[in-house]
Design a protein around this motif. Structure first.
Motif, PDB file in Angstrom:
ATOM      1  N   THR A 206      -9.417  11.458  -9.028  1.00 46.79           N
ATOM      2  CA  THR A 206     -10.852  11.698  -9.228  1.00 46.79           C
ATOM      3  C   THR A 206     -11.591  11.444  -7.920  1.00 46.79           C
ATOM      4  O   THR A 206     -11.046  10.853  -6.976  1.00 46.79           O
ATOM      5  CB  THR A 206     -11.412  10.779 -10.321  1.00 46.79           C
ATOM      6  OG1 THR A 206     -11.181   9.415  -9.959  1.00 46.79           O
ATOM      7  CG2 THR A 206     -10.755  11.064 -11.664  1.00 46.79           C
ATOM      8  N   SER A 207     -12.841  11.859  -7.870  1.00 47.14           N
ATOM      9  CA  SER A 207     -13.593  11.704  -6.627  1.00 47.14           C
ATOM     10  C   SER A 207     -13.830  10.238  -6.273  1.00 47.14           C
ATOM     11  O   SER A 207     -13.909   9.880  -5.101  1.00 47.14           O
ATOM     12  CB  SER A 207     -14.937  12.433  -6.742  1.00 47.14           C
ATOM     13  OG  SER A 207     -15.711  11.886  -7.794  1.00 47.14           O
ATOM     14  N   SER A 208     -13.938   9.361  -7.277  1.00 45.12           N
ATOM     15  CA  SER A 208     -14.071   7.918  -7.036  1.00 45.12           C
ATOM     16  C   SER A 208     -13.357   7.159  -8.138  1.00 45.12           C
ATOM     17  O   SER A 208     -13.323   7.606  -9.291  1.00 45.12           O
ATOM     18  CB  SER A 208     -15.549   7.521  -6.967  1.00 45.12           C
ATOM     19  OG  SER A 208     -16.189   7.768  -8.197  1.00 45.12           O
ATOM     20  N   PHE A 209     -12.800   6.048  -7.822  1.00 44.56           N
ATOM     21  CA  PHE A 209     -12.086   5.219  -8.793  1.00 44.56           C
ATOM     22  C   PHE A 209     -11.930   3.810  -8.213  1.00 44.56           C
ATOM     23  O   PHE A 209     -12.203   3.565  -7.035  1.00 44.56           O
ATOM     24  CB  PHE A 209     -10.707   5.829  -9.129  1.00 44.56           C
ATOM     25  CG  PHE A 209      -9.781   5.943  -7.967  1.00 44.56           C
ATOM     26  CD1 PHE A 209      -8.793   4.987  -7.742  1.00 44.56           C
ATOM     27  CD2 PHE A 209      -9.884   7.022  -7.078  1.00 44.56           C
ATOM     28  CE1 PHE A 209      -7.929   5.107  -6.675  1.00 44.56           C
ATOM     29  CE2 PHE A 209      -9.027   7.136  -6.008  1.00 44.56           C
ATOM     30  CZ  PHE A 209      -8.042   6.175  -5.806  1.00 44.56           C
ATOM     31  N   THR A 210     -11.480   2.888  -9.033  1.00 43.07           N
ATOM     32  CA  THR A 210     -11.294   1.488  -8.627  1.00 43.07           C
ATOM     33  C   THR A 210      -9.882   1.051  -8.933  1.00 43.07           C
ATOM     34  O   THR A 210      -9.350   1.351 -10.017  1.00 43.07           O
ATOM     35  CB  THR A 210     -12.288   0.565  -9.371  1.00 43.07           C
ATOM     36  OG1 THR A 210     -13.627   0.974  -9.088  1.00 43.07           O
ATOM     37  CG2 THR A 210     -12.109  -0.879  -8.937  1.00 43.07           C
ATOM     38  N   LEU A 211      -9.272   0.349  -7.982  1.00 42.05           N
ATOM     39  CA  LEU A 211      -7.950  -0.234  -8.180  1.00 42.05           C
ATOM     40  C   LEU A 211      -8.020  -1.739  -7.962  1.00 42.05           C
ATOM     41  O   LEU A 211      -8.739  -2.205  -7.072  1.00 42.05           O
ATOM     42  CB  LEU A 211      -6.942   0.346  -7.177  1.00 42.05           C
ATOM     43  CG  LEU A 211      -6.356   1.721  -7.439  1.00 42.05           C
ATOM     44  CD1 LEU A 211      -5.407   2.096  -6.301  1.00 42.05           C
ATOM     45  CD2 LEU A 211      -5.625   1.771  -8.774  1.00 42.05           C
ATOM     46  N   ASN A 212      -7.298  -2.483  -8.766  1.00 42.01           N
ATOM     47  CA  ASN A 212      -7.128  -3.909  -8.516  1.00 42.01           C
ATOM     48  C   ASN A 212      -6.170  -4.069  -7.341  1.00 42.01           C
ATOM     49  O   ASN A 212      -5.080  -3.500  -7.336  1.00 42.01           O
ATOM     50  CB  ASN A 212      -6.578  -4.603  -9.765  1.00 42.01           C
ATOM     51  CG  ASN A 212      -6.618  -6.116  -9.651  1.00 42.01           C
ATOM     52  OD1 ASN A 212      -6.326  -6.682  -8.603  1.00 42.01           O
ATOM     53  ND2 ASN A 212      -6.960  -6.760 -10.752  1.00 42.01           N
ATOM     54  N   ALA A 213      -6.601  -4.825  -6.329  1.00 43.64           N
ATOM     55  CA  ALA A 213      -5.786  -4.972  -5.129  1.00 43.64           C
ATOM     56  C   ALA A 213      -4.407  -5.544  -5.434  1.00 43.64           C
ATOM     57  O   ALA A 213      -3.437  -5.296  -4.707  1.00 43.64           O
ATOM     58  CB  ALA A 213      -6.510  -5.857  -4.110  1.00 43.64           C
ATOM     59  N   SER A 214      -4.314  -6.311  -6.539  1.00 43.41           N
ATOM     60  CA  SER A 214      -3.026  -6.914  -6.874  1.00 43.41           C
ATOM     61  C   SER A 214      -1.988  -5.873  -7.290  1.00 43.41           C
ATOM     62  O   SER A 214      -0.788  -6.156  -7.332  1.00 43.41           O
ATOM     63  CB  SER A 214      -3.203  -7.943  -7.995  1.00 43.41           C
ATOM     64  OG  SER A 214      -3.658  -7.319  -9.181  1.00 43.41           O
ATOM     65  N   THR A 215      -2.436  -4.615  -7.589  1.00 35.07           N
ATOM     66  CA  THR A 215      -1.491  -3.564  -7.970  1.00 35.07           C
ATOM     67  C   THR A 215      -0.916  -2.829  -6.765  1.00 35.07           C
ATOM     68  O   THR A 215      -0.007  -2.008  -6.910  1.00 35.07           O
ATOM     69  CB  THR A 215      -2.173  -2.541  -8.896  1.00 35.07           C
ATOM     70  OG1 THR A 215      -3.214  -1.863  -8.171  1.00 35.07           O
ATOM     71  CG2 THR A 215      -2.778  -3.229 -10.120  1.00 35.07           C
ATOM     72  N   LEU A 216      -1.439  -3.116  -5.580  1.00 35.19           N
ATOM     73  CA  LEU A 216      -0.962  -2.465  -4.359  1.00 35.19           C
ATOM     74  C   LEU A 216      -0.025  -3.379  -3.590  1.00 35.19           C
ATOM     75  O   LEU A 216      -0.147  -4.602  -3.619  1.00 35.19           O
ATOM     76  CB  LEU A 216      -2.147  -2.071  -3.463  1.00 35.19           C
ATOM     77  CG  LEU A 216      -3.129  -1.063  -4.050  1.00 35.19           C
ATOM     78  CD1 LEU A 216      -4.317  -0.883  -3.121  1.00 35.19           C
ATOM     79  CD2 LEU A 216      -2.439   0.280  -4.307  1.00 35.19           C
ATOM     80  N   THR A 217       0.920  -2.741  -2.886  1.00 35.76           N
ATOM     81  CA  THR A 217       1.873  -3.484  -2.078  1.00 35.76           C
ATOM     82  C   THR A 217       1.160  -4.137  -0.903  1.00 35.76           C
ATOM     83  O   THR A 217       0.226  -3.580  -0.329  1.00 35.76           O
ATOM     84  CB  THR A 217       2.970  -2.539  -1.569  1.00 35.76           C
ATOM     85  OG1 THR A 217       3.579  -1.889  -2.687  1.00 35.76           O
ATOM     86  CG2 THR A 217       4.032  -3.287  -0.778  1.00 35.76           C
ATOM     87  N   LEU A 218       1.617  -5.347  -0.528  1.00 34.73           N
ATOM     88  CA  LEU A 218       1.021  -6.046   0.611  1.00 34.73           C
ATOM     89  C   LEU A 218       1.273  -5.273   1.900  1.00 34.73           C
ATOM     90  O   LEU A 218       2.282  -4.604   2.058  1.00 34.73           O
ATOM     91  CB  LEU A 218       1.614  -7.453   0.732  1.00 34.73           C
ATOM     92  CG  LEU A 218       1.354  -8.415  -0.431  1.00 34.73           C
ATOM     93  CD1 LEU A 218       2.078  -9.728  -0.181  1.00 34.73           C
ATOM     94  CD2 LEU A 218      -0.127  -8.644  -0.612  1.00 34.73           C
ATOM     95  N   GLY A 219       0.327  -5.381   2.830  1.00 38.93           N
ATOM     96  CA  GLY A 219       0.518  -4.776   4.143  1.00 38.93           C
ATOM     97  C   GLY A 219      -0.491  -3.686   4.438  1.00 38.93           C
ATOM     98  O   GLY A 219      -1.482  -3.491   3.723  1.00 38.93           O
ATOM     99  N   ASN A 220      -0.242  -2.925   5.519  1.00 36.17           N
ATOM    100  CA  ASN A 220      -1.137  -1.848   5.949  1.00 36.17           C
ATOM    101  C   ASN A 220      -0.814  -0.542   5.225  1.00 36.17           C
ATOM    102  O   ASN A 220       0.307  -0.048   5.290  1.00 36.17           O
ATOM    103  CB  ASN A 220      -1.002  -1.633   7.460  1.00 36.17           C
ATOM    104  CG  ASN A 220      -1.579  -2.785   8.259  1.00 36.17           C
ATOM    105  OD1 ASN A 220      -2.655  -3.283   7.954  1.00 36.17           O
ATOM    106  ND2 ASN A 220      -0.873  -3.205   9.301  1.00 36.17           N
ATOM    107  N   HIS A 221      -1.809   0.001   4.544  1.00 37.37           N
ATOM    108  CA  HIS A 221      -1.677   1.273   3.828  1.00 37.37           C
ATOM    109  C   HIS A 221      -2.411   2.373   4.594  1.00 37.37           C
ATOM    110  O   HIS A 221      -3.528   2.164   5.070  1.00 37.37           O
ATOM    111  CB  HIS A 221      -2.303   1.181   2.433  1.00 37.37           C
ATOM    112  CG  HIS A 221      -1.574   0.298   1.483  1.00 37.37           C
ATOM    113  ND1 HIS A 221      -0.898   0.786   0.379  1.00 37.37           N
ATOM    114  CD2 HIS A 221      -1.412  -1.050   1.456  1.00 37.37           C
ATOM    115  CE1 HIS A 221      -0.368  -0.213  -0.293  1.00 37.37           C
ATOM    116  NE2 HIS A 221      -0.669  -1.346   0.348  1.00 37.37           N
TER     117      HIS A 221
END
Length: 227
Positions: free
Chosen positions: A24-39
């Protein structure tokens, strides 16, 4: 994103670490669901004619929150004024621990050191909380312990009676006790401080006067008795 000749019908967001993350054009993710480090976050969109845009990229870093690894207090109960010792440690998988924080729900901030001791805790049931902060300014979740400080009793002298005693007993200050062993009992008049009388059997009297040095060898006061 915009298309001058048609409508945007679809979006694709991907992460270089976690792959597809949104549509979608905008959305929200909980940071805890992303892998640590530089994306590297990339997004592109499709218009109503079925054409896809090129990719737009930006870099986003996910930091690891530090954690408390130990919290030690020298006692769970102590008396007011006793010295209590505190020691705590923390760890951070993607950085270093740079700050510490100890608080009490009664006394507020206690220390910003990993280890300290104090004798000034207030009486009562304390909830002691300990936090660590890493070099990316993230604070850990709290780690807490319970500590009871016992109130120090306070002693107060209400009265002392009698206020004056002799080795053979006590006496009432306004009327000395006279017995068969008493030869003379001299009592100064506390109102003027200049006369005395005999409560014994001889009916003597006396007066205090300022004596010159040639009488006593030194200047001062003398007591003159008459019988």
């Amino acid at each position: 994103m915009a298309d001058s000749y048609s409508l945007i019908t679809n979006y694709t967001w991907i992460s270089s670490k976690d792959g597809y993350i949104g549509n979608t054009s905008s959305f929200t993710l909980n940071a805890s669901t992303l892998t640590l480090g530089n994306h590297t976050i990339s997004v592109r969109f499709k218009d109503s004619s079925g054409s896809w845009s090129g990719w737009s990229n930006f870099t986003y870093k996910i930091y690891k929150t530090p954690t408390v690894t130990s919290l030690n207090i020298s006692a769970w109960m102590d008396d007011q004024g006793d010295r209590v010792f505190f020691n705590g440690t923390g760890t951070d998988s993607d950085g270093t621990i740079v700050r510490y924080r100890w608080t009490s729900d009664i006394d507020g901030l206690l220390s910003t050191q990993s280890s300290f001791n104090t004798t000034s805790l207030s009486p009562g049931n304390h909830t002691i909380e300990f936090y660590v902060q890493d070099n990316s300014t993230l604070w850990s979740s709290k780690s807490d312990r319970w500590l009871y400080i016992n109130d120090q009793p306070i002693g107060t002298i209400v009265s002392v009676s009698p206020t004056t005693v002799y080795t053979n007993g006590s006496f009432a200050p306004d009327k000395p006790e006279i017995d068969s062993n008493t030869i003379h009992m001299w009592r100064l008049d506390e109102g003027s401080g200049s006369s005395t009388s005999d409560d014994g059997s001889y009916d003597w009297s006396g007066n205090i006067y300022n004596s010159p040095s040639w009488v006593t060898g030194k200047s001062g006061y003398a007591l003159e008795f008459d019988g």
